[in-house]
Design a protein around this motif. Structure first.
Motif, mmCIF file in Angstrom:
data_model
loop_
_atom_site.group_PDB
_atom_site.id
_atom_site.type_symbol
_atom_site.label_atom_id
_atom_site.label_comp_id
_atom_site.label_asym_id
_atom_site.label_seq_id
_atom_site.Cartn_x
_atom_site.Cartn_y
_atom_site.Cartn_z
ATOM 1 N N HIS A 71 0.841 -1.197 0.000
ATOM 2 C CA HIS A 71 0.000 0.000 0.000
ATOM 3 C C HIS A 71 0.878 1.249 0.000
ATOM 4 O O HIS A 71 1.810 1.336 0.804
ATOM 5 N N PRO A 72 0.575 2.225 -0.823
ATOM 6 C CA PRO A 72 1.302 3.497 -0.750
ATOM 7 C C PRO A 72 0.842 4.292 0.469
ATOM 8 O O PRO A 72 -0.084 3.881 1.176
ATOM 9 N N ALA A 73 1.476 5.434 0.712
ATOM 10 C CA ALA A 73 1.023 6.330 1.787
ATOM 11 C C ALA A 73 -0.448 6.645 1.558
ATOM 12 O O ALA A 73 -0.873 6.911 0.427
ATOM 13 N N ARG A 74 -1.221 6.628 2.608
ATOM 14 C CA ARG A 74 -2.676 6.894 2.577
ATOM 15 C C ARG A 74 -3.438 5.903 1.707
ATOM 16 O O ARG A 74 -4.587 6.157 1.340
ATOM 17 N N GLY A 75 -2.798 4.776 1.387
ATOM 18 C CA GLY A 75 -3.451 3.790 0.537
ATOM 19 C C GLY A 75 -3.866 2.554 1.314
ATOM 20 O O GLY A 75 -3.240 2.191 2.320
ATOM 21 N N TRP A 76 -4.915 1.906 0.841
ATOM 22 C CA TRP A 76 -5.416 0.714 1.496
ATOM 23 C C TRP A 76 -6.115 -0.114 0.424
ATOM 24 O O TRP A 76 -6.213 0.314 -0.746
ATOM 25 N N LEU A 105 -7.388 5.253 -1.963
ATOM 26 C CA LEU A 105 -6.232 6.157 -1.896
ATOM 27 C C LEU A 105 -6.675 7.526 -1.401
ATOM 28 O O LEU A 105 -7.421 8.244 -2.088
ATOM 29 N N GLY A 106 -6.203 7.880 -0.216
ATOM 30 C CA GLY A 106 -6.575 9.164 0.378
ATOM 31 C C GLY A 106 -5.804 10.319 -0.237
ATOM 32 O O GLY A 106 -4.642 10.174 -0.636
ATOM 33 N N ASP A 107 -6.435 11.480 -0.326
ATOM 34 C CA ASP A 107 -5.735 12.697 -0.735
ATOM 35 C C ASP A 107 -4.815 13.145 0.397
ATOM 36 O O ASP A 107 -5.102 12.910 1.580
ATOM 37 N N ALA A 108 -3.712 13.804 0.018
ATOM 38 C CA ALA A 108 -2.861 14.427 1.034
ATOM 39 C C ALA A 108 -3.536 15.713 1.494
ATOM 40 O O ALA A 108 -4.005 16.510 0.676
ATOM 41 N N LYS A 109 -3.602 15.899 2.788
ATOM 42 C CA LYS A 109 -4.230 17.112 3.315
ATOM 43 C C LYS A 109 -3.267 18.279 3.109
ATOM 44 O O LYS A 109 -2.114 18.220 3.551
ATOM 45 N N PRO A 110 -3.714 19.334 2.425
ATOM 46 C CA PRO A 110 -2.812 20.474 2.213
ATOM 47 C C PRO A 110 -2.405 21.093 3.552
ATOM 48 O O PRO A 110 -3.166 21.040 4.531
ATOM 49 N N ALA A 111 -1.209 21.694 3.571
ATOM 50 C CA ALA A 111 -0.719 22.321 4.807
ATOM 51 C C ALA A 111 -1.707 23.375 5.291
ATOM 52 O O ALA A 111 -1.859 23.600 6.498
ATOM 53 N N SER A 112 -2.420 23.979 4.364
ATOM 54 C CA SER A 112 -3.394 25.023 4.711
ATOM 55 C C SER A 112 -4.773 24.453 5.042
ATOM 56 O O SER A 112 -5.737 25.198 5.223
ATOM 57 N N GLY A 113 -4.852 23.105 5.099
ATOM 58 C CA GLY A 113 -6.159 22.475 5.394
ATOM 59 C C GLY A 113 -6.917 22.167 4.122
ATOM 60 O O GLY A 113 -6.500 22.548 3.017
ATOM 61 N N GLY A 120 -16.739 15.662 3.416
ATOM 62 C CA GLY A 120 -16.814 14.216 3.220
ATOM 63 C C GLY A 120 -15.446 13.620 2.959
ATOM 64 O O GLY A 120 -14.404 14.230 3.231
ATOM 65 N N ALA A 121 -15.454 12.406 2.451
ATOM 66 C CA ALA A 121 -14.228 11.632 2.260
ATOM 67 C C ALA A 121 -13.419 12.222 1.113
ATOM 68 O O ALA A 121 -13.958 12.544 0.054
ATOM 69 N N MET A 122 -12.109 12.383 1.347
ATOM 70 C CA MET A 122 -11.219 12.995 0.379
ATOM 71 C C MET A 122 -10.291 11.929 -0.199
ATOM 72 O O MET A 122 -9.345 11.495 0.463
ATOM 73 N N GLY A 123 -10.539 11.533 -1.433
ATOM 74 C CA GLY A 123 -9.690 10.517 -2.046
ATOM 75 C C GLY A 123 -10.501 9.755 -3.074
ATOM 76 O O GLY A 123 -11.619 10.155 -3.429
ATOM 77 N N THR A 124 -9.927 8.648 -3.532
ATOM 78 C CA THR A 124 -10.594 7.868 -4.574
ATOM 79 C C THR A 124 -10.633 6.394 -4.210
ATOM 80 O O THR A 124 -9.738 5.881 -3.538
ATOM 81 N N ILE B 125 -22.662 5.725 -10.589
ATOM 82 C CA ILE B 125 -22.490 5.206 -9.231
ATOM 83 C C ILE B 125 -21.009 5.349 -8.890
ATOM 84 O O ILE B 125 -20.161 4.913 -9.660
ATOM 85 N N THR B 126 -20.709 5.976 -7.754
ATOM 86 C CA THR B 126 -19.328 6.284 -7.394
ATOM 87 C C THR B 126 -19.043 5.849 -5.967
ATOM 88 O O THR B 126 -19.743 6.270 -5.046
ATOM 89 N N PRO B 127 -18.028 5.006 -5.770
ATOM 90 C CA PRO B 127 -17.662 4.650 -4.394
ATOM 91 C C PRO B 127 -16.989 5.843 -3.718
ATOM 92 O O PRO B 127 -16.048 6.417 -4.271
ATOM 93 N N ILE B 128 -17.471 6.237 -2.545
ATOM 94 C CA ILE B 128 -16.907 7.418 -1.876
ATOM 95 C C ILE B 128 -16.326 7.135 -0.494
ATOM 96 O O ILE B 128 -15.529 7.915 -0.011
ATOM 97 N N GLU B 129 -16.753 6.074 0.161
ATOM 98 C CA GLU B 129 -16.229 5.788 1.502
ATOM 99 C C GLU B 129 -15.920 4.300 1.623
ATOM 100 O O GLU B 129 -16.624 3.476 1.042
ATOM 101 N N SER B 130 -14.912 3.990 2.406
ATOM 102 C CA SER B 130 -14.564 2.602 2.742
ATOM 103 C C SER B 130 -14.069 2.606 4.167
ATOM 104 O O SER B 130 -13.405 3.555 4.599
#
Lengths: 159, 159, 159
Positions: A71-76, A105-113, A120-124, B125-130
């Motif tokens: 898994h990469p960083a923020r990946g599962w 795969l989560g997005d990296a949270k910007p330093a500014s938030g 909601g959930a940030m990533g793909t 249809i889009t997966p958004i949370e896991s």
């Protein structure tokens, strides 16, 4: 716990070990001499094509920990199973399940938030695998273990 | 109904209340003083990060009805659960499940009807949370209620 | 096998027959005079809109084999069910389930083999349908058969 529940839950532990890339926990779900065979199902009408085989706990542990992409960083990953068909006969059982694997795969949270208005959930999340698991299990000293697992993928696999 | 079936079905009612944004039905699945804690799981090796906490039926009802985004026209959500691990001990039980949430958004049907050749479902249809749900349940006057729910998201969340 | 297991597994056979477009196997899961009604759920607050109806095994077999799009080369579908609510009363039972259908389409393997560095499943998986199945079952000579099936789609359907 009922046999049916115990047998089904082996699969629930399997998918968690898969997603954690946890070779030791995965290997402990199998008998010492267990065999895993992996096929491409070649739908809709082809013959299953053998892609690989693993024999024994050590090989299963190694494949779990190292053969799948780390898994990469923020990946599962999320290995989802559905449509179980369970057949129990004394100390032997078969579980046939459909499976799908999603990468997360989560997005990296910007330093500014997070940006203004983000909610909601940030990533793909992307579905990457679909197929069938057929597990043959045996009860050994009160514990259900996988003696053989046949994995049939609905997508071709590159190595 | 067996305890096992009754315990599992609390989760099946939970996901339907979630997708309907039905606060009253959702709250009734919990004990009056129930606690919901929400974490970002920070995979693969981080510590879970506490994102929020709800205590009591009123807070749970409000969050269900108003904290999640309302569905747009032709919009819905699908909260799918898999890989249940169920443990029952007398009047107490634990259910650990994997979950995924998909957003469902239908296309608007053109006044002239669907385009020639269109067939099947029209929309996306889009997966958004896991993530993972861990429910602790207690049997109160014959009914299984959620006493605590821990939600661990595999993606970071913006508020 | 427990009634509960037997009742649930009808759905597990249903999804496999659906994905194989296997009309004969599908029809055999139903009573001879079974009725299938198909609705668009029109979320979030509309009235379900009747899209179609099938009566009897022959109509169900034909719809399974011919009404759904045939799979293209290297194509398949995955009908995943979750959140089952099972209610059994003697020789009658109701199963309410959530479903999602994914299309699975494998890449063609180049004559020169997969590109250097390619790893894992090669192709795409796309969620195309989401909705609810409500099955009414009846036990006939020891076998659970579907007497009626109500399908409610969360996306509008074009024909």
């Amino acid at each position: 716990m009922s046999d049916k529940l115990a047998v089904q839950q082996v699969l629930a532990h399997y998918v968690r070990a898969h997603d954690r890339r946890d070779g030791a926990t995965m290997a402990a779900l199998f008998t010492p001499q267990a065999r895993v065979t992996i096929f491409y199902n070649n739908p809709p009408h082809g013959e299953p094509e053998l892609l690989g085989e693993l024999v024994g706990r050590e090989a299963i542990a190694q494949a779990t920990a190292h053969m799948m992409k780390p898994h990469p960083a923020r990946g599962w990953s999320h290995n989802a199973t559905d449509g179980l068909i369970v057949d129990i006969d004394g100390d032997r059982a078969t579980v046939d399940a459909q499976f799908m694997v999603f990468t997360v795969l989560g997005d990296a949270k910007p330093a500014s938030g997070w940006p203004a208005g983000a909610a909601g959930a940030m990533g793909t999340i992307t579905p990457i695998e679909s197929g069938y698991y057929t597990q043959k299990l045996v009860r050994v000293e009160g514990q259900w273990l996988i003696e053989s697992l046949r994995v049939r993928h609905n997508l071709p696999m590159a190595f």
